[in-house]
Motif scaffolding. Structure first.
Motif, short mmCIF file in Angstrom:
data_model
loop_
_atom_site.label_atom_id
_atom_site.label_comp_id
_atom_site.label_asym_id
_atom_site.label_seq_id
_atom_site.Cartn_x
_atom_site.Cartn_y
_atom_site.Cartn_z
N THR A 225 0.86 -1.19 0.00
CA THR A 225 0.00 0.00 0.00
C THR A 225 0.89 1.23 0.00
O THR A 225 1.18 1.81 1.04
CB THR A 225 -0.94 0.01 1.23
OG1 THR A 225 -0.15 0.00 2.43
CG2 THR A 225 -1.85 -1.21 1.23
N PRO A 226 1.35 1.67 -1.17
CA PRO A 226 2.31 2.77 -1.23
C PRO A 226 1.71 4.09 -0.75
O PRO A 226 0.50 4.31 -0.79
CB PRO A 226 2.65 2.85 -2.73
CG PRO A 226 2.06 1.64 -3.35
CD PRO A 226 0.95 1.20 -2.49
N THR A 227 2.59 4.97 -0.29
CA THR A 227 2.18 6.34 0.05
C THR A 227 3.18 7.31 -0.56
O THR A 227 4.31 6.96 -0.87
CB THR A 227 2.13 6.57 1.57
OG1 THR A 227 3.44 6.43 2.12
CG2 THR A 227 1.18 5.60 2.25
N THR A 228 2.74 8.54 -0.71
CA THR A 228 3.63 9.61 -1.13
C THR A 228 3.35 10.81 -0.25
O THR A 228 2.40 10.82 0.54
CB THR A 228 3.44 9.95 -2.62
OG1 THR A 228 4.47 10.85 -3.03
CG2 THR A 228 2.07 10.56 -2.88
N LYS A 229 4.16 11.84 -0.36
CA LYS A 229 4.05 12.99 0.52
C LYS A 229 3.17 14.08 -0.08
O LYS A 229 3.25 14.36 -1.26
CB LYS A 229 5.43 13.58 0.82
CG LYS A 229 6.25 12.75 1.78
CD LYS A 229 5.69 12.83 3.18
CE LYS A 229 6.57 12.06 4.16
NZ LYS A 229 5.98 12.03 5.50
N ALA A 230 2.34 14.68 0.78
CA ALA A 230 1.61 15.89 0.44
C ALA A 230 1.72 16.79 1.65
O ALA A 230 1.21 16.48 2.72
CB ALA A 230 0.15 15.59 0.12
N PRO A 239 -0.37 1.98 -7.55
CA PRO A 239 0.77 1.82 -8.46
C PRO A 239 0.56 2.54 -9.79
O PRO A 239 1.50 3.16 -10.31
CB PRO A 239 0.84 0.30 -8.65
CG PRO A 239 0.30 -0.26 -7.37
CD PRO A 239 -0.81 0.68 -6.98
N ASP A 240 -0.65 2.47 -10.34
CA ASP A 240 -0.92 3.16 -11.60
C ASP A 240 -0.74 4.66 -11.47
O ASP A 240 -0.18 5.32 -12.37
CB ASP A 240 -2.35 2.86 -12.08
CG ASP A 240 -2.49 1.44 -12.63
OD1 ASP A 240 -1.44 0.81 -12.92
OD2 ASP A 240 -3.63 0.96 -12.75
N PHE A 253 9.45 1.04 -10.45
CA PHE A 253 8.44 0.69 -9.45
C PHE A 253 8.33 -0.82 -9.30
O PHE A 253 8.27 -1.33 -8.17
CB PHE A 253 7.08 1.28 -9.81
CG PHE A 253 5.99 0.85 -8.86
CD1 PHE A 253 5.85 1.49 -7.64
CD2 PHE A 253 5.15 -0.21 -9.17
CE1 PHE A 253 4.87 1.08 -6.73
CE2 PHE A 253 4.18 -0.63 -8.27
CZ PHE A 253 4.03 0.02 -7.06
N ASP A 254 8.27 -1.53 -10.41
CA ASP A 254 8.14 -2.99 -10.33
C ASP A 254 9.33 -3.62 -9.61
O ASP A 254 9.17 -4.55 -8.81
CB ASP A 254 8.02 -3.58 -11.74
CG ASP A 254 6.67 -3.29 -12.39
OD1 ASP A 254 5.75 -2.89 -11.66
OD2 ASP A 254 6.56 -3.46 -13.62
N GLU A 255 10.53 -3.09 -9.87
CA GLU A 255 11.71 -3.64 -9.19
C GLU A 255 11.67 -3.34 -7.69
O GLU A 255 11.94 -4.21 -6.86
CB GLU A 255 12.99 -3.07 -9.79
CG GLU A 255 14.24 -3.66 -9.16
CD GLU A 255 15.54 -3.21 -9.81
OE1 GLU A 255 16.61 -3.42 -9.21
OE2 GLU A 255 15.48 -2.66 -10.93
N ALA A 256 11.31 -2.11 -7.33
CA ALA A 256 11.23 -1.74 -5.91
C ALA A 256 10.12 -2.52 -5.21
O ALA A 256 10.28 -2.94 -4.06
CB ALA A 256 11.01 -0.24 -5.78
N ARG A 257 8.99 -2.69 -5.89
CA ARG A 257 7.89 -3.47 -5.29
C ARG A 257 8.33 -4.90 -5.01
O ARG A 257 8.05 -5.45 -3.92
CB ARG A 257 6.67 -3.47 -6.21
CG ARG A 257 5.57 -4.43 -5.73
CD ARG A 257 4.28 -4.28 -6.51
NE ARG A 257 4.47 -4.43 -7.94
CZ ARG A 257 3.50 -4.22 -8.84
NH1 ARG A 257 2.30 -3.82 -8.41
NH2 ARG A 257 3.74 -4.38 -10.12
N THR A 281 5.26 -2.82 7.73
CA THR A 281 6.46 -1.98 7.77
C THR A 281 6.49 -1.10 6.54
O THR A 281 5.63 -1.19 5.67
CB THR A 281 7.74 -2.85 7.85
OG1 THR A 281 8.86 -2.03 8.19
CG2 THR A 281 8.02 -3.52 6.51
N LYS A 282 7.51 -0.24 6.46
CA LYS A 282 7.68 0.58 5.25
C LYS A 282 9.15 0.55 4.84
O LYS A 282 10.05 0.45 5.66
CB LYS A 282 7.20 2.01 5.48
CG LYS A 282 7.96 2.83 6.51
CD LYS A 282 9.06 3.67 5.91
CE LYS A 282 9.76 4.53 6.96
NZ LYS A 282 10.91 5.24 6.42
N TYR A 283 9.35 0.64 3.52
CA TYR A 283 10.70 0.67 2.96
C TYR A 283 10.82 1.90 2.07
O TYR A 283 9.84 2.37 1.48
CB TYR A 283 10.97 -0.57 2.12
CG TYR A 283 10.76 -1.88 2.84
CD1 TYR A 283 11.69 -2.36 3.75
CD2 TYR A 283 9.62 -2.65 2.61
CE1 TYR A 283 11.50 -3.58 4.41
CE2 TYR A 283 9.41 -3.85 3.26
CZ TYR A 283 10.34 -4.31 4.16
OH TYR A 283 10.15 -5.49 4.82
#
Length: 358
Positions: A225-230, A239-240, A253-257, A281-283
């Protein structure tokens, strides 16, 4: 912790191992790492009690000897005013520049390296709550332990560790995405899986979650469940959306996932072998100048991860009780039960205050 991603950066006047040549001694460290009180060196409570007679051979001194527990708590309370709350390395080390000040880590740059100082600041709900003695040392050493054991899954940016609170890392371009991996429906923050699930959300960050799940229940499989900053808070993203918005290429993205899911599966295996469940956890990842995707920041710490005691999980889940945990969820729950942690501006959130974790 979700520190602000450091800018891409640094050149050391000397080799990384020589950058901070004298800060290993407590007396000298105080001139580099500014603490809220400077009256005594930061002696570990476990080291102090061991010197007083603790053998260290038993599986758990805290369980085996109640007097040892009292000694540890006494030493910790004695160090409450001696937390590493602020750092000013740029004022005393030529060539260092403060690049970013996260909620927990202060990041300095010098040539092609970053100097990351893990402070004792405690964060939750996207803000600093307090400072806790020795917390920074625990986080830094925990991350290094995991960095050393996950090289078969992914390379990382670590170069050296010249001090218990300090890691020197290769400079890289940081992806503006946090890779949050979850194995259970749980949590108390605004972006946690249980919070959104309890509000009726069944498609979260591209993952379809079935109806009828209870809090703290295990998912059929681990999910990302990715997040980004706002501004100053984390925002869930699919992901899309990551690819379409240009935050990452599909290949990156696919490699990091893949790395994130493999790291989490390995972390769960190691955790379970040691009697705990790695719940989520988060990476964070970055890309070096040669295009290599590397693991950065922290790994499987109690700040970035949720851990439950394995042998009591099933019974407590069936009884509707919260799992026994060894992370900062108790702190999140306390603040959530006593105030609005996202909006209230109260003294509890002063970075100069301390928390009794006993």
């Amino acid at each position: 912790m979700s520190p602000t991603a450091p800018p891409t950066a640094v050149r050391l006047a000397t080799s990384p191992k020589l950058l901070l040549p004298t800060i290993s001694s407590p007396a000298t460290r105080l001139s580099y790492l500014s603490m809220s009180a400077l009256s005594r060196p930061r002696t570990s409570p476990l080291a102090a009690t061991a010197a007083a007679g603790g053998s260290g051979a038993a599986p758990s001194l805290l369980d085996a000897d109640p007097n040892h527990r009292d000694s540890v708590l006494l030493a910790a309370r004695g160090a409450m005013a001696n937390c590493l709350g602020e750092t000013h390395l740029d004022l005393v080390i030529p060539g260092l520049r403060l690049a970013a000040k996260g909620k927990v880590r202060d990041v300095y740059e010098s040539g092609q390296h970053l100097v990351l100082v893990t402070t004792d600041r405690q964060s939750a709900f996207d803000r600093v709550l307090a400072s806790i003695p020795f917390k920074g040392q625990v986080l830094n050493k925990t991350s290094l332990w995991w960095f050393n054991r996950t090289g078969h899954i992914t390379p990382n940016a670590v170069v050296s560790c010249p001090d218990k609170n300090v890691t020197i890392a290769k400079r890289c371009s940081v992806f503006p995405v946090e890779f949050v991996v979850r194995g259970f429906v749980t949590g108390s923050t605004g972006t946690s899986l249980w919070t959104v699930y309890n509000k009726g959300v069944r498609n979260y960050c591209g993952n379809v979650i079935p109806d009828g799940m209870a809090k703290n229940e295990k998912l059929a499989e681990n999910i990302l469940t990715p997040t980004t900053k706002a501004a100053d808070h984390d925002v869930p993203i699919t992901p899309d959306e990551i690819v379409k918005s240009g935050l990452m290429s599909k290949y990156d993205f696919d490699e990091a996932r893949s790395k994130a899911l493999s790291l989490f599966e390995y972390g769960q295996q190691v955790a379970l072998e040691n009697g705990v469940i790695l719940v989520d956890t988060k990476y964070e990842f970055g890309k070096t100048a040669d295009g290599t995707i590397v693991l950065i920041d922290e790994v499987h710490t109690p700040d970035s991860s949720r851990y439950w005691i394995a042998n009591s999980y099933e019974e407590r889940f069936e009884s509707g009780l919260e799992p026994e945990n060894v992370d900062k969820e108790f702190l999140r729950l306390w603040f959530k039960n006593n105030c609005n942690p996202y909006e209230d501006k109260v003294s509890h959130f002063s970075s100069q205050s301390t928390v009794n974790t006993a």
